[in-house]
Design an enzyme around this catalytic site. Sequence first.
Site, PDB file in Angstrom:
ATOM      1  N   ASN A  41       1.133  -1.042   0.006  1.00 59.80           N
ATOM      2  CA  ASN A  41      -0.496  -0.520   0.007  1.00 59.80           C
ATOM      3  C   ASN A  41       1.132   0.942   0.113  1.00 59.80           C
ATOM      4  O   ASN A  41       0.768   1.869  -0.347  1.00 59.80           O
ATOM      5  CB  ASN A  41      -1.082   0.066   1.356  1.00 59.80           C
ATOM      6  CG  ASN A  41      -1.234  -1.289   1.856  1.00 59.80           C
ATOM      7  OD1 ASN A  41      -0.717  -2.274   2.027  1.00 59.80           O
ATOM      8  ND2 ASN A  41      -2.387  -1.379   2.534  1.00 59.80           N
ATOM      9  N   CYS A  42       2.045   0.664   0.857  1.00 58.94           N
ATOM     10  CA  CYS A  42       2.758   2.092   0.911  1.00 58.94           C
ATOM     11  C   CYS A  42       3.786   3.498  -0.815  1.00 58.94           C
ATOM     12  O   CYS A  42       4.024   4.182  -0.477  1.00 58.94           O
ATOM     13  CB  CYS A  42       3.512   1.744   2.444  1.00 58.94           C
ATOM     14  SG  CYS A  42       3.221   1.108   3.442  1.00 58.94           S
TER      15      CYS A  42
END
Length: 550
Positions: A41-42
Amino acid sequence: MKLLIVGGVAGGASAAARARRLSEDAQIVLFERGPDVSFANCGLPYYVGGEIAERAKLLVTTPERLRSRFNLDVRTQSSVEVIDRTGKKVRVRDLASGREYEETYDKLILAPGAAPLRPPLPGIDLPGIFTLRNLQDVDRIKERVDHGVKQAVLLGGGFISLELAENFVRHGIATTVVEKNEQILTPFDREMTTPIAEHLVTKGVSLLLGQSAEGFEQTPDGLVVMLKSGQRLPAQLVVVGVGVRPENKLAVDAGLQVGPRGGIWVNEYLQTSDPDIYAVGDAIEVKDFILGDPTQVPLAGPANRQGRIAANNIFGRAVKYRGTQGTAILGFFDRTAAMTGASEKVLRRVNRPFRKVYVHPTHHAGYYPGAEPMTLKVLFHPETGKVLGAQAVGGAGVDKRIDVLAVAIQAGMTVFDLEEMELAYAPQFGSAKDPINMAGFVAGGLLRGEHPQVDVEEFLATPAVERPFLLDVRTPKEFASGHIPGAVNIPVDDLRSRLVELPHDREIAAYCQVGQRGYLATRILRQKGYSASNIGGGYTTYKLFQPNVR
Ligand code: FAD
């Protein structure tokens, strides 16, 4: 042992892998609603900008890999819909076929994460308005960007919005960030966000603070974001990044205890109110490591560690989760902002005693090329000196200092320990007196009463007639390029010969650029019988409280 895990990304995948390492015999089933497990996600904002060029790089691992290496039963596109606690089973919907079935468990781990908030504003569902959580979201955003977006609006000035802003700017997109608070990056203290806000503007981002959207309209050219102020912002792409809410529906429906803000309640072993059900990650309420109070902190590091701890506890290795201290970092172009522990505003809100210092050192020896300035703020207990929180903003080296301070907080260290810390030094990496030591010296000296200090905002809040005599001890050139209104300039090198110009019957507040010459001036004055204090962090700290961006 049959272990079911709901959610296959940060917390869930960590729990599954750890569980297998602890038990070859357990039956472990990992349910994930989406098509992917364990994705980064990051990294999503950097795929939009092209910094991460290959989409496949965002897949930290694949269901096939989890099956072959960890012998996990990975079921993607499988949504767990209901928990039957009495029967110790869950009902699962296979999203591909629509089939529903039940699966029993001995232990269950909930790692469903948090969903982006989508405020129910008129027009919020128009095409071109997105949130960003997973690969499907990023595909939609990237497709728009690649097809030529001229203007984008980011609602919310948090970490994800600012990361997207950088990546939009790299694409030549005229980007506006709309933030309803008077500051971006709300976990930080406002003054510490000033350099980042100014940098946003330098990089061409329009920043609208204290403003919020009240609706969206479709136009022939795309969209218009209507602000409460009446301003209308044209855009072809809008990303809403105004926060997240824990995905707690399963837990609530099953009668598990949740906290006031919706986070699933867990004990220190990460067990929910049902001892056979554990919960981890963004969905849970955690203990604030500093304050001890319940809080919610959606960060990847805690989610991963909690997944590991839940598996440890299920497989007989009792481990307590210590709490979350909120260590977080943002890169925006060549600037970095990072924090750990409690902020000043939180300490004030909960009425906890604290003191603070600001130092403005360079990240490595000033004489070595490339030294970059940083501002470091450290909050500590006024009696014990225990470090409560820290924030830093600058360029290189900010990450290292916040990580050191994060460890100091974990270890329960004081500012006196910071004075003594022995950190790696060669001129290209640090200074013989590292910024950490410098913060320790200033804070330690303050607590020992060696150099009384005035806080800038306290000084500014004092009515002009009651303020101390304001003495600027920088050079005339520095003074001419900007000073605190009302200051009298006597450079520190001339101070001893010009003492007669100073009042004996009034408090004197001395300042310089960053605090060092002000400290020396204070020492001279106090030994000569004047009542003098230093303005902590000097003119540089003052400027943090005078943002050009409002
Ligand atoms: P998630 O990783 O969100 O995983 C939960 C999964 O559970 C989801 O895939 C969801 O589909 C699935 N699920 C939910 N309900 C069900 C159900 N009923 N049945 C089956 N599956 C279900 N944190 C940082 O620390 N640093 C960063 O730089 C950072 N950058 C980020 C950038 C972006 C764009 C985003 C979105 C987040 C970022 N985060 C960052 C936050 C970090 O990603 C989260 O804190 C972390 O992923 C939380 O892990 P989790 O396992 O709790 O939830």
